[in-house]
Design a protein around this motif. Structure first.
Motif: not given
Length: 136
Positions: A71-95
């Motif tokens: 059996t192969v179990s799959v787990r969510l690894q959410a830490e890399p999404m923090a990298h994407a959120m940091q990038w998006l947050s730089r443009y949040e004030h603009f929008w």
């Protein structure tokens, strides 16, 4: 021209671009781990297709796999999404600033109908319908 390459960020956004992959991540969100067959069960795609989606998510670092016996179990690894959120947050004030200005403009505008009928009528005037020609 300056070329900015962040391969990890590209992989994350590429992985998140597909609705099936986002749905797979959403299923993992509320679970500690799921087997691949349990994870694939509600989707109307083949198991090999699910495996390809999981490979993309794994390459982006968004999931981890662990094999126990057969059996192969799959787990969510959410830490890399923090990298994407940091990038998006730089443009949040603009929008946010632009959307605030748009809201102020719309609120200050006189009662004008901005509905689809108004927009369409301004673009294309009504034309008479062609009449059918009778054969000689």
């Amino acid at each position: 021209m300056v070329k900015y390459q962040d391969t990890a960020l590209n992989d994350i956004f590429s992985a998140l671009a597909d609705p099936t992959r986002r749905a797979l991540l959403a299923r993992l969100e509320g679970e500690d781990a799921l087997s691949i067959s349990a994870l694939a069960q509600p989707f109307e795609v083949s198991l090999p297709a699910v495996m390809k989606h999981l490979n993309v998510l794994s390459d982006a670092g968004l999931i981890t796999r662990e094999k126990t016996g057969r059996t192969v179990s799959v787990r969510l690894q959410a830490e890399p999404m923090a990298h994407a959120m940091q990038w998006l947050s730089r443009y949040e004030h603009f929008w946010a600033e632009r959307l605030d200005r748009l809201a102020a403009f719309v609120e200050a505008a006189p009662d004008t109908d901005f509905g689809p009928e108004t927009a369409n009528s301004a673009k294309s005037p009504k034309r008479p319908k062609p009449t059918a020609k009778k054969a000689p």
